[in-house]
Design an enzyme around this catalytic site. Structure first.
Site, PDB file in Angstrom:
ATOM      1  N   SER A  59      40.544  57.798  41.119  1.00 27.99           N
ATOM      2  CA  SER A  59      39.460  56.837  41.385  1.00 27.99           C
ATOM      3  C   SER A  59      38.866  57.028  42.780  1.00 27.99           C
ATOM      4  O   SER A  59      39.596  57.192  43.766  1.00 27.99           O
ATOM      5  CB  SER A  59      39.994  55.399  41.302  1.00 27.99           C
ATOM      6  OG  SER A  59      40.435  55.103  40.005  1.00 27.99           O
ATOM      7  N   GLN A 110      41.597  45.872  36.834  1.00 25.63           N
ATOM      8  CA  GLN A 110      40.866  45.209  35.748  1.00 25.63           C
ATOM      9  C   GLN A 110      41.741  44.492  34.727  1.00 25.63           C
ATOM     10  O   GLN A 110      41.422  43.394  34.297  1.00 25.63           O
ATOM     11  CB  GLN A 110      40.007  46.255  35.034  1.00 25.63           C
ATOM     12  CG  GLN A 110      39.139  45.682  33.931  1.00 25.63           C
ATOM     13  CD  GLN A 110      38.369  46.768  33.211  1.00 25.63           C
ATOM     14  OE1 GLN A 110      38.479  47.944  33.544  1.00 25.63           O
ATOM     15  NE2 GLN A 110      37.598  46.391  32.218  1.00 25.63           N
ATOM     16  N   GLY A 116      38.447  48.400  42.035  1.00 25.57           N
ATOM     17  CA  GLY A 116      38.103  49.585  41.232  1.00 25.57           C
ATOM     18  C   GLY A 116      39.071  50.735  41.267  1.00 25.57           C
ATOM     19  O   GLY A 116      38.727  51.828  40.830  1.00 25.57           O
ATOM     20  N   ASP A 134      39.463  40.720  36.076  1.00 27.89           N
ATOM     21  CA  ASP A 134      38.331  41.259  35.318  1.00 27.89           C
ATOM     22  C   ASP A 134      37.075  40.687  35.966  1.00 27.89           C
ATOM     23  O   ASP A 134      36.851  39.474  35.942  1.00 27.89           O
ATOM     24  CB  ASP A 134      38.434  40.844  33.853  1.00 27.89           C
ATOM     25  CG  ASP A 134      37.350  41.503  33.014  1.00 27.89           C
ATOM     26  OD1 ASP A 134      36.244  41.757  33.557  1.00 27.89           O
ATOM     27  OD2 ASP A 134      37.599  41.786  31.833  1.00 27.89           O
ATOM     28  N   TYR A 179      23.003  59.642  31.175  1.00 29.90           N
ATOM     29  CA  TYR A 179      23.408  58.576  32.102  1.00 29.90           C
ATOM     30  C   TYR A 179      22.777  57.240  31.667  1.00 29.90           C
ATOM     31  O   TYR A 179      23.340  56.171  31.862  1.00 29.90           O
ATOM     32  CB  TYR A 179      23.032  58.944  33.543  1.00 29.90           C
ATOM     33  CG  TYR A 179      23.883  58.243  34.571  1.00 29.90           C
ATOM     34  CD1 TYR A 179      25.260  58.416  34.598  1.00 29.90           C
ATOM     35  CD2 TYR A 179      23.305  57.401  35.521  1.00 29.90           C
ATOM     36  CE1 TYR A 179      26.042  57.760  35.544  1.00 29.90           C
ATOM     37  CE2 TYR A 179      24.076  56.749  36.469  1.00 29.90           C
ATOM     38  CZ  TYR A 179      25.448  56.934  36.468  1.00 29.90           C
ATOM     39  OH  TYR A 179      26.218  56.288  37.407  1.00 29.90           O
ATOM     40  N   LYS A 215      35.288  64.216  38.879  1.00 32.66           N
ATOM     41  CA  LYS A 215      36.016  63.982  37.619  1.00 32.66           C
ATOM     42  C   LYS A 215      36.945  62.772  37.748  1.00 32.66           C
ATOM     43  O   LYS A 215      38.016  62.868  38.351  1.00 32.66           O
ATOM     44  CB  LYS A 215      36.820  65.247  37.280  1.00 32.66           C
ATOM     45  CG  LYS A 215      37.077  65.411  35.824  1.00 32.66           C
ATOM     46  CD  LYS A 215      37.621  66.799  35.559  1.00 32.66           C
ATOM     47  CE  LYS A 215      38.774  66.709  34.593  1.00 32.66           C
ATOM     48  NZ  LYS A 215      39.519  67.962  34.517  1.00 32.66           N
ATOM     49  N   THR A 216      36.511  61.641  37.222  1.00 35.99           N
ATOM     50  CA  THR A 216      37.331  60.427  37.209  1.00 35.99           C
ATOM     51  C   THR A 216      37.321  59.890  35.779  1.00 35.99           C
ATOM     52  O   THR A 216      36.576  60.392  34.928  1.00 35.99           O
ATOM     53  CB  THR A 216      36.736  59.346  38.133  1.00 35.99           C
ATOM     54  OG1 THR A 216      35.435  59.018  37.637  1.00 35.99           O
ATOM     55  CG2 THR A 216      36.660  59.792  39.572  1.00 35.99           C
ATOM     56  N   LEU A 217      38.094  58.832  35.568  1.00 32.94           N
ATOM     57  CA  LEU A 217      38.149  58.197  34.246  1.00 32.94           C
ATOM     58  C   LEU A 217      36.743  57.783  33.785  1.00 32.94           C
ATOM     59  O   LEU A 217      36.314  58.098  32.671  1.00 32.94           O
ATOM     60  CB  LEU A 217      39.049  56.961  34.358  1.00 32.94           C
ATOM     61  CG  LEU A 217      39.791  56.498  33.128  1.00 32.94           C
ATOM     62  CD1 LEU A 217      40.723  57.595  32.624  1.00 32.94           C
ATOM     63  CD2 LEU A 217      40.591  55.239  33.469  1.00 32.94           C
ATOM     64  N   ALA A 218      36.025  57.083  34.650  1.00 34.87           N
ATOM     65  CA  ALA A 218      34.689  56.585  34.285  1.00 34.87           C
ATOM     66  C   ALA A 218      33.737  57.752  34.014  1.00 34.87           C
ATOM     67  O   ALA A 218      32.971  57.731  33.052  1.00 34.87           O
ATOM     68  CB  ALA A 218      34.138  55.701  35.398  1.00 34.87           C
ATOM     69  N   LYS A 260      22.434  51.296  37.909  1.00 30.74           N
ATOM     70  CA  LYS A 260      22.586  51.763  39.300  1.00 30.74           C
ATOM     71  C   LYS A 260      21.296  51.512  40.101  1.00 30.74           C
ATOM     72  O   LYS A 260      21.355  51.245  41.303  1.00 30.74           O
ATOM     73  CB  LYS A 260      22.952  53.250  39.338  1.00 30.74           C
ATOM     74  CG  LYS A 260      24.354  53.568  38.797  1.00 30.74           C
ATOM     75  CD  LYS A 260      25.460  52.900  39.587  1.00 30.74           C
ATOM     76  CE  LYS A 260      26.830  53.479  39.259  1.00 30.74           C
ATOM     77  NZ  LYS A 260      27.918  52.659  39.794  1.00 30.74           N
TER      78      LYS A 260
HETATM   79  P1  NAD Z   1      37.172  55.003  37.795  1.00 27.78           P
HETATM   80  O1  NAD Z   1      37.239  54.954  36.302  1.00 27.78           O
HETATM   81  O2  NAD Z   1      38.348  55.491  38.516  1.00 27.78           O
HETATM   82  O3  NAD Z   1      36.757  53.584  38.383  1.00 27.78           O
HETATM   83  C1  NAD Z   1      35.958  52.661  37.693  1.00 27.78           C
HETATM   84  C2  NAD Z   1      36.636  51.330  37.882  1.00 27.78           C
HETATM   85  O4  NAD Z   1      35.853  50.268  37.343  1.00 27.78           O
HETATM   86  C3  NAD Z   1      38.002  51.263  37.186  1.00 27.78           C
HETATM   87  O5  NAD Z   1      38.995  50.913  38.117  1.00 27.78           O
HETATM   88  C4  NAD Z   1      37.818  50.175  36.162  1.00 27.78           C
HETATM   89  O6  NAD Z   1      39.002  49.457  35.889  1.00 27.78           O
HETATM   90  C5  NAD Z   1      36.785  49.320  36.877  1.00 27.78           C
HETATM   91  N1  NAD Z   1      36.152  48.355  35.982  1.00 27.78           N
HETATM   92  C6  NAD Z   1      35.354  48.576  34.916  1.00 27.78           C
HETATM   93  N2  NAD Z   1      35.034  47.402  34.337  1.00 27.78           N
HETATM   94  C7  NAD Z   1      35.634  46.425  35.077  1.00 27.78           C
HETATM   95  C8  NAD Z   1      35.693  45.013  34.987  1.00 27.78           C
HETATM   96  N3  NAD Z   1      35.094  44.336  34.004  1.00 27.78           N
HETATM   97  N4  NAD Z   1      36.430  44.331  35.914  1.00 27.78           N
HETATM   98  C9  NAD Z   1      37.063  44.982  36.911  1.00 27.78           C
HETATM   99  N5  NAD Z   1      37.047  46.321  37.052  1.00 27.78           N
HETATM  100  C10 NAD Z   1      36.338  47.027  36.123  1.00 27.78           C
HETATM  101  O7  NAD Z   1      35.899  55.903  38.109  1.00 27.78           O
HETATM  102  P2  NAD Z   1      35.113  56.196  39.476  1.00 27.78           P
HETATM  103  O8  NAD Z   1      34.291  57.386  39.175  1.00 27.78           O
HETATM  104  O9  NAD Z   1      36.022  56.195  40.616  1.00 27.78           O
HETATM  105  O10 NAD Z   1      34.115  54.958  39.560  1.00 27.78           O
HETATM  106  C11 NAD Z   1      33.982  54.143  40.704  1.00 27.78           C
HETATM  107  C12 NAD Z   1      32.516  53.915  41.011  1.00 27.78           C
HETATM  108  O11 NAD Z   1      31.954  55.146  41.460  1.00 27.78           O
HETATM  109  C13 NAD Z   1      31.679  53.465  39.829  1.00 27.78           C
HETATM  110  O12 NAD Z   1      30.738  52.516  40.267  1.00 27.78           O
HETATM  111  C14 NAD Z   1      30.972  54.748  39.431  1.00 27.78           C
HETATM  112  O13 NAD Z   1      29.756  54.512  38.727  1.00 27.78           O
HETATM  113  C15 NAD Z   1      30.728  55.327  40.800  1.00 27.78           C
HETATM  114  N6  NAD Z   1      30.357  56.744  40.829  1.00 27.78           N
HETATM  115  C16 NAD Z   1      31.155  57.671  40.247  1.00 27.78           C
HETATM  116  C17 NAD Z   1      30.784  58.998  40.279  1.00 27.78           C
HETATM  117  C18 NAD Z   1      31.637  60.047  39.620  1.00 27.78           C
HETATM  118  O14 NAD Z   1      31.114  61.114  39.311  1.00 27.78           O
HETATM  119  N7  NAD Z   1      32.905  59.807  39.402  1.00 27.78           N
HETATM  120  C19 NAD Z   1      29.594  59.380  40.922  1.00 27.78           C
HETATM  121  C20 NAD Z   1      28.811  58.406  41.525  1.00 27.78           C
HETATM  122  C21 NAD Z   1      29.196  57.084  41.460  1.00 27.78           C
END
Ligand code: NAD
Length: 270
Positions: free
Chosen positions: A34, A55, A28, A79, A170, A207-210, A177
């Site tokens: 990230s 990914q 991830g 993936d 959400y 603040k991340t991509l997702a 989740k």
């Molecule tokens: P991010 O965008 O940096 O990471 C998400 C990752 O998921 C990316 O690396 C993406 O390539 C990967 N991904 C998505 N689909 C995929 C697939 N089919 N195969 C392989 N990889 C795949 O964002 P983040 O916020 O660091 O997210 C990481 C985790 O943290 C997620 O589960 C997210 O729900 C969780 N989270 C984030 C926050 C937040 O506010 N940022 C809060 C709570 C939980």
């Protein structure tokens, strides 16, 4: 060069740190924001050897310099929606390492249109995709990691408060989740005898991509800052430090838990 590439990691504790001699795989990392990357930094500084997957091709140029910073010798495209790709990664990893101590699953995805408006409009395909990528993949990778966790291990995933309470926009990700947190309990129950622990970190908004794909995300950050007991948002590094605790022997008696790293926001009733 990005700030992360120039950021200097402290290698002084690598030989004697609490993760010295331990090996883990991290799913991830998309870029330096990230949460998975913030976990990787702390695990590396305490001595862990790290493997990464990303990914798709588009992310390769982002992850390579980061993997290099933590001296990773295993970086593979995978993936997680495709079992054959997961099998291939673990096949390769088992040829490189004879054991694995921890796994960080920081992966989630839902279509943008399912992260705005009303949950009631979620399509079957949108639901399937969100639940598959954001929930099932934890079980898929844990299943493959298990034969390598010969002396026990720690599996860590990332979740969010939207699993427990309704958070505007959400939507299907909250449902995914909730299923993920339930998965953590079932996996923990299955694997406890093997001394494999399974836990989730429920992170406050970062603040991340997702995160930027969620409608109104900036408003969430402002609200948390006003309302959370600590009157601020969580730092991504604070999530990384909790991952270190969960991956290390410090949490040897902890499994099936969801640990909130959210400046206390989730304790509030109103
Ligand atoms: P991010 O965008 O940096 O990471 C998400 C990752 O998921 C990316 O690396 C993406 O390539 C990967 N991904 C998505 N689909 C995929 C697939 N089919 N195969 C392989 N990889 C795949 O964002 P983040 O916020 O660091 O997210 C990481 C985790 O943290 C997620 O589960 C997210 O729900 C969780 N989270 C984030 C926050 C937040 O506010 N940022 C809060 C709570 C939980």
């Amino acid at each position: 060069m990005t700030a992360a590439e120039t950021e200097v990691l402290d290698k002084t504790a690598r030989e004697t740190g609490m993760m010295a001699g331990k090996r883990g795989i991290i799913f991830g990392v998309a870029n330096e924001r990230s949460l998975a990357w913030h976990c990787a930094k702390y695990l590396y500084e305490q001595g862990a050897d790290l493997a990464f997957t990303y990914q798709g091709e588009a992310l390769e140029k982002r992850i390579m310099p980061l993997a290099e910073k933590v001296e990773s010798e295993f970086v593979e495209m995978c993936d997680l929606g495709d079992d054959a790709q997961i099998d291939k990664v673990f096949d390769k990893l088992s040829k490189k390492w004879d054991s694995l101590d921890f796994l960080v699953h920081a992966v989630a995805f839902a279509n943008k249109e399912d992260l705005e408006g009303h949950y009631v409009n979620t399509t079957r395909e949108g639901f399937r995709l969100a639940l598959d990528v954001s929930c099932y993949t934890l079980t898929a990778v844990t299943n493959r990691a298990l034969p390598m966790m010969k002396d026990g291990g720690s599996v860590i995933t990332l979740t969010y408060y939207g699993a427990e309470k309704v958070v505007p926009h959400y939507n299907v990700m909250g449902v995914a989740k909730a299923a993920l947190e339930s998965s953590v309990m079932y996996l923990a129950a299955d694997l406890g005898e093997k001394n494999v622990r399974v836990n989730a970190i429920s992170a406050g908004p970062v603040k991340t991509l997702a995160a930027m794909g969620i409608a109104g995300f900036r408003d969430m950050l402002k609200l948390v800052e006003q309302k959370a007991p600590m009157k601020r948002n969580v730092e991504a590094d604070e999530v990384g430090k909790t991952a270190l605790y969960l991956a290390s022997d410090l949490s040897s008696g902890v499994t099936g838990e969801v640990i909130h790293v959210d400046c206390g926001y989730s304790i509030l009733g109103m």
